[in-house]
Design an enzyme around this catalytic site. Structure first.
Site, PDB file in Angstrom:
ATOM      1  N   LYS A   1     -41.044   7.994  -2.837  1.00 30.94           N
ATOM      2  CA  LYS A   1     -40.657   7.899  -1.280  1.00 30.94           C
ATOM      3  C   LYS A   1     -41.264   8.961  -0.531  1.00 30.94           C
ATOM      4  O   LYS A   1     -39.967   9.663  -0.601  1.00 30.94           O
ATOM      5  CB  LYS A   1     -39.827   6.441  -1.035  1.00 30.94           C
ATOM      6  CG  LYS A   1     -39.351   6.911   0.077  1.00 30.94           C
ATOM      7  CD  LYS A   1     -38.236   5.601   0.336  1.00 30.94           C
ATOM      8  CE  LYS A   1     -37.855   5.790   2.058  1.00 30.94           C
ATOM      9  NZ  LYS A   1     -36.792   4.367   2.432  1.00 30.94           N
TER      10      LYS A   1
ATOM     11  N   ASP B   1     -37.531   7.873   9.324  1.00 29.58           N
ATOM     12  CA  ASP B   1     -37.238   6.179   9.341  1.00 29.58           C
ATOM     13  C   ASP B   1     -36.361   5.699  10.235  1.00 29.58           C
ATOM     14  O   ASP B   1     -35.223   6.067  10.331  1.00 29.58           O
ATOM     15  CB  ASP B   1     -36.689   5.952   7.890  1.00 29.58           C
ATOM     16  CG  ASP B   1     -36.375   4.820   7.818  1.00 29.58           C
ATOM     17  OD1 ASP B   1     -37.138   3.817   8.567  1.00 29.58           O
ATOM     18  OD2 ASP B   1     -35.818   4.144   6.697  1.00 29.58           O
TER      19      ASP B   1
ATOM     20  N   ARG C   1     -39.426   0.167  -0.131  1.00 27.04           N
ATOM     21  CA  ARG C   1     -40.017  -1.016  -1.095  1.00 27.04           C
ATOM     22  C   ARG C   1     -41.591  -1.306  -1.400  1.00 27.04           C
ATOM     23  O   ARG C   1     -41.843  -1.311  -1.675  1.00 27.04           O
ATOM     24  CB  ARG C   1     -39.103  -2.020  -1.374  1.00 27.04           C
ATOM     25  CG  ARG C   1     -38.709  -2.995  -0.292  1.00 27.04           C
ATOM     26  CD  ARG C   1     -37.954  -3.560   0.064  1.00 27.04           C
ATOM     27  NE  ARG C   1     -36.471  -3.463  -0.327  1.00 27.04           N
ATOM     28  CZ  ARG C   1     -34.893  -3.569   0.075  1.00 27.04           C
ATOM     29  NH1 ARG C   1     -35.271  -5.030   0.182  1.00 27.04           N
ATOM     30  NH2 ARG C   1     -34.522  -2.887   0.725  1.00 27.04           N
TER      31      ARG C   1
ATOM     32  N   GLU D   1     -38.563  -0.104   4.047  1.00 26.03           N
ATOM     33  CA  GLU D   1     -39.985  -0.253   4.692  1.00 26.03           C
ATOM     34  C   GLU D   1     -39.808   0.581   2.923  1.00 26.03           C
ATOM     35  O   GLU D   1     -41.351   0.968   2.631  1.00 26.03           O
ATOM     36  CB  GLU D   1     -39.770   1.069   5.355  1.00 26.03           C
ATOM     37  CG  GLU D   1     -39.467   2.287   5.987  1.00 26.03           C
ATOM     38  CD  GLU D   1     -37.728   2.785   5.332  1.00 26.03           C
ATOM     39  OE1 GLU D   1     -37.927   2.003   5.405  1.00 26.03           O
ATOM     40  OE2 GLU D   1     -38.334   3.624   4.678  1.00 26.03           O
TER      41      GLU D   1
ATOM     42  N   LYS E   1     -33.117   1.046  13.667  1.00 27.67           N
ATOM     43  CA  LYS E   1     -31.064   1.393  13.744  1.00 27.67           C
ATOM     44  C   LYS E   1     -30.474   2.388  15.094  1.00 27.67           C
ATOM     45  O   LYS E   1     -31.323   2.369  15.733  1.00 27.67           O
ATOM     46  CB  LYS E   1     -31.616   3.394  12.040  1.00 27.67           C
ATOM     47  CG  LYS E   1     -31.618   2.971  11.169  1.00 27.67           C
ATOM     48  CD  LYS E   1     -32.564   3.651   9.925  1.00 27.67           C
ATOM     49  CE  LYS E   1     -32.567   3.777   8.835  1.00 27.67           C
ATOM     50  NZ  LYS E   1     -31.799   2.616   7.597  1.00 27.67           N
TER      51      LYS E   1
ATOM     52  N   ASP F   1     -35.478  11.309   4.596  1.00 30.92           N
ATOM     53  CA  ASP F   1     -35.958   9.711   3.949  1.00 30.92           C
ATOM     54  C   ASP F   1     -37.271   9.961   2.987  1.00 30.92           C
ATOM     55  O   ASP F   1     -38.131   8.873   2.436  1.00 30.92           O
ATOM     56  CB  ASP F   1     -36.429   8.468   5.105  1.00 30.92           C
ATOM     57  CG  ASP F   1     -36.072   7.280   4.185  1.00 30.92           C
ATOM     58  OD1 ASP F   1     -34.954   7.173   3.453  1.00 30.92           O
ATOM     59  OD2 ASP F   1     -36.330   6.630   5.199  1.00 30.92           O
TER      60      ASP F   1
ATOM     61  N   ASP G   1     -37.178  -2.189   8.379  1.00 32.85           N
ATOM     62  CA  ASP G   1     -36.302  -1.018   8.160  1.00 32.85           C
ATOM     63  C   ASP G   1     -36.038  -1.171   6.500  1.00 32.85           C
ATOM     64  O   ASP G   1     -35.937  -0.347   6.121  1.00 32.85           O
ATOM     65  CB  ASP G   1     -35.218  -1.410   8.353  1.00 32.85           C
ATOM     66  CG  ASP G   1     -34.324  -0.205   8.405  1.00 32.85           C
ATOM     67  OD1 ASP G   1     -34.735   1.411   8.129  1.00 32.85           O
ATOM     68  OD2 ASP G   1     -33.329   0.041   8.392  1.00 32.85           O
TER      69      ASP G   1
HETATM   70  N1  BES Z   1     -34.091   4.871   4.062  1.00 32.45           N
HETATM   71  C1  BES Z   1     -32.766   4.663   3.723  1.00 32.45           C
HETATM   72  C2  BES Z   1     -31.961   3.694   3.329  1.00 32.45           C
HETATM   73  C3  BES Z   1     -30.784   5.103   3.696  1.00 32.45           C
HETATM   74  C4  BES Z   1     -29.648   4.781   3.559  1.00 32.45           C
HETATM   75  C5  BES Z   1     -30.916   6.247   2.605  1.00 32.45           C
HETATM   76  C6  BES Z   1     -28.760   5.610   4.278  1.00 32.45           C
HETATM   77  C7  BES Z   1     -30.100   6.911   2.959  1.00 32.45           C
HETATM   78  C8  BES Z   1     -29.268   6.720   3.649  1.00 32.45           C
HETATM   79  C9  BES Z   1     -34.029   2.352   4.073  1.00 32.45           C
HETATM   80  O1  BES Z   1     -35.533   2.881   4.427  1.00 32.45           O
HETATM   81  C10 BES Z   1     -32.938   1.280   4.719  1.00 32.45           C
HETATM   82  O2  BES Z   1     -33.527   1.488   5.953  1.00 32.45           O
HETATM   83  N2  BES Z   1     -32.417   0.334   4.014  1.00 32.45           N
HETATM   84  C11 BES Z   1     -32.228  -0.341   4.423  1.00 32.45           C
HETATM   85  C12 BES Z   1     -32.248  -1.999   3.875  1.00 32.45           C
HETATM   86  C13 BES Z   1     -32.030  -3.055   4.916  1.00 32.45           C
HETATM   87  C14 BES Z   1     -32.654  -3.310   5.852  1.00 32.45           C
HETATM   88  C15 BES Z   1     -32.522  -3.891   3.920  1.00 32.45           C
HETATM   89  C16 BES Z   1     -30.653  -0.327   4.426  1.00 32.45           C
HETATM   90  O3  BES Z   1     -29.871   0.558   3.589  1.00 32.45           O
HETATM   91  O4  BES Z   1     -29.612  -0.546   4.731  1.00 32.45           O
HETATM   92 ZN    ZN Z   2     -36.228   4.216   4.481  1.00 33.76          ZN
HETATM   93 MN    MN Z   3     -35.414   2.028   6.361  1.00 38.37          MN
END
Ligand code: BES
Ligand code: ZN
Ligand code: MN
Length: 499
Positions: free
Chosen positions: A264, A269, A350, A348, A276, A287, A346
């Site tokens: 990824k 992000d 996947r 994204e 966010k 990210d 967010d």
């Molecule tokens: N890049 C983030 C995950 C992340 C969070 C990595 C904190 C490192 C530290 C990912 O793209 C994300 O935003 N995931 C969301 C998914 C949710 C919207 C279903 C999350 O984990 O909140």
């Molecule tokens: Zn992300």
């Molecule tokens: Mn995200």
């Protein structure tokens, strides 16, 4: 910092480092030096809390009758526990200590230790490897730092009787460290410098090592039907890229199918329209750490000329809110033909991996495919910052990864997959949606990915909690860790490499 090996001799200047085992059993070098210094080391130990445990370090400054600046006693712990990781940690601690002390040059005297799991050559090499790993520092944007705030150590010499053995064992480790450093650099760079276009450009450097590097631009991805990946990047001014890196180190192998790593690479992000909160958003520059680890692993494997065929595929996008950004509610069609309702922009990573993995298995028919991603905050809630999350449809592959992680000092913990979780991402209007409920967030994310791998032996490493660290550990200074590079190298060495 330079690392060299030499015959074990007490230098005439600079620092000397000698080991002391648990229960204060001095190594032969320590005994000899103590004698030369008329018992100064033994007296210093007696006057301190130094016990020879792995965390113990004790410096004896400017000992009388010599030009040496200091003798550093390092704890080696119990001899039977001296394995690769223990030796690396010792090397790392030595470097940290000498840098903090302001020492410029030092010699570490490595002794034969009965009962140790390592021969002296291997011990010296692992110690030097750990020393190099700890010496990493990302300071290119610091222009006003005072010299006495910078690390001081310029050269570390490892004194070892089996010089040839140590040098031979160190060579591939040094190449792995090159891969680790490259990843740490890429992950540390700010997001105005590392974006999809510049990160793609960086991968070209691997060509020097014989890695074949190919790019797919947006037009080409559109033609292939990568609507999931492209949807994430459509709000950005920067063009999305898919990079394919190939190292064919085993052209004569009976089974020529490659092992595949997929990363990824969200270079920033923001969350997109599902934006966010401001606090901590700057962290989202890392990210792309999954892609960074894939790049570093390719560098390590090519650098040490691993006898294996590997392919690395990374999806590079920037997730931005803008007038052209994708909306919550949009439905996109992935390269696989499956449609996805985007509930949250967010989630994204996947979407990026769905197309990158489908493309990878479709084109290369890999014997195993491993993806690495800073995918979910939920995995940090589950495992903290001590294990990466492992999900797999194949027990053999999962076991190999668990073992490799343990051996490389990058531990994983296996998480479940199952039909009940899979149902949680069914959509009312499309084949699936890109989020589940509030619960089991890292599992439903993995479940989503599984819909794009068919029966390819596959594992997903959710490294969200492991890509970055706020505190130093013996071989990983705070900052970007390059988690995954050493693990993938070890997986290849132990499972896929031709002997
Ligand atoms: N890049 C983030 C995950 C992340 C969070 C990595 C904190 C490192 C530290 C990912 O793209 C994300 O935003 N995931 C969301 C998914 C949710 C919207 C279903 C999350 O984990 O909140
Ligand atoms: Zn992300
Ligand atoms: Mn995200």
């Amino acid at each position: 910092m330079k690392i060299a090996f030499a015959k074990p001799e007490v230098p005439s200047a600079g620092a000397v480092v000698v080991g002391v085992l648990a229960d204060l059993k001095m190594t032969p070098s320590a005994v000899a030096l103590d004698k030369q210094l008329k018992g100064a080391l033994g007296r210093a130990i007696a006057a301190s809390r130094f016990k020879g445990r792995p965390d113990d370090v004790l410096a004896v400054l400017a000992p009388a009758g010599t030009e040496i600046t200091r003798v550093v006693l390092v704890g080696l712990g119990k001899p039977a526990a001296l394995d690769d990781l223990a030796a690396q940690a010792i090397g790392g601690r030595i470097v940290a200590h000498l840098n903090a002390a302001g020492e410029k040059e030092a010699v570490v005297l490595v002794d034969e230790i009965a009962e140790a799991k390592l021969g002296t050559g291997a011990f010296a090499a692992q110690l030097a490897y750990g020393a190099r790993l700890r010496s990493y520092r990302f300071d290119k944007y610091k222009t006003t730092e005072k010299p006495d705030a910078k690390p001081s150590l310029k050269k570390l010499t490892v004194g070892i009787a089996d010089l040839a053995g140590a040098r031979k064992a160190f060579e591939p480790l040094d190449r792995i460290a090159d891969g680790v450093f490259f990843t740490r650099d890429l992950v540390s760079e700010p997001p105005n410098i590392i974006h999809p276009e510049s990160l793609a450009e960086e991968t070209k450097k691997l060509a020097e090592l014989g890695v074949d590097v190919e790019f797919l631009n947006e037009k080409q991805m559109k033609k292939l039907g990568m609507g999931a990946l492209l949807g994430v990047g459509q709000g950005s001014e920067r063009e999305s890229h898919l990079v394919v890196m190939r190292w064919d180190g085993a052209p004569e192998a009976k089974d020529k199918r490659p092992v595949a790593f997929v990363g990824k690479g969200v270079t920033f992000d923001t969350g997109g329209i599902s934006i966010k909160p401001a606090a901590g958003m700057e962290d989202m520059k890392w990210d792309m750490a999954g892609a960074g680890a894939v790049i570093g692993a390719m560098k390590a494997l090519a650098g040490r000329k691993a006898k294996v065929n590997v392919v690395g595929v990374i999806g590079l996008v920037e997730n931005m809110p803008s007038g052209t950004a994708q909306r919550p509610g949009d439905v996109v069609t992935s390269m696989s033909g499956q449609t996805i309702e985007v509930i949250n922009t967010d989630a994204e990573g996947r979407l990026v991996l769905a197309d990158a993995m489908w493309y990878c298995r479709d084109r290369f028919k890999p014997k195993a495919m491993i993806d690495l991603a800073t995918l979910t905050g939920a995995i940090i809630v589950s495992l903290g910052q001590l294990h990466g999350g492992l999900f797999s449809n194949n027990d053999g592959l999962a076991d190999h990864l668990l073992a490799a992680g343990k051996a490389a000092g990058e531990p994983l913990w296996r998480m479940p997959l199952g039909e009940g979780y899979d149902k949680m991402i069914n959509s009312d209007i499309a084949d699936m949606k890109n989020t589940g409920s509030r619960y089991g967030g890292s599992i439903t994310a993995a479940q989503f990915l599984q819909r794009f791998v068919k029966d390819t032996p596959w594992a997903h490493l959710d490294i969200a909690g492991m890509a970055w660290t706020d505190k130093d550990s013996p071989t990983v200074p705070k900052g970007a860790t390059a988690f995954g590079v050493r693990l993938l190298d070890r997986l290849v060495a132990d499972t896929y490499e031709e002997k």
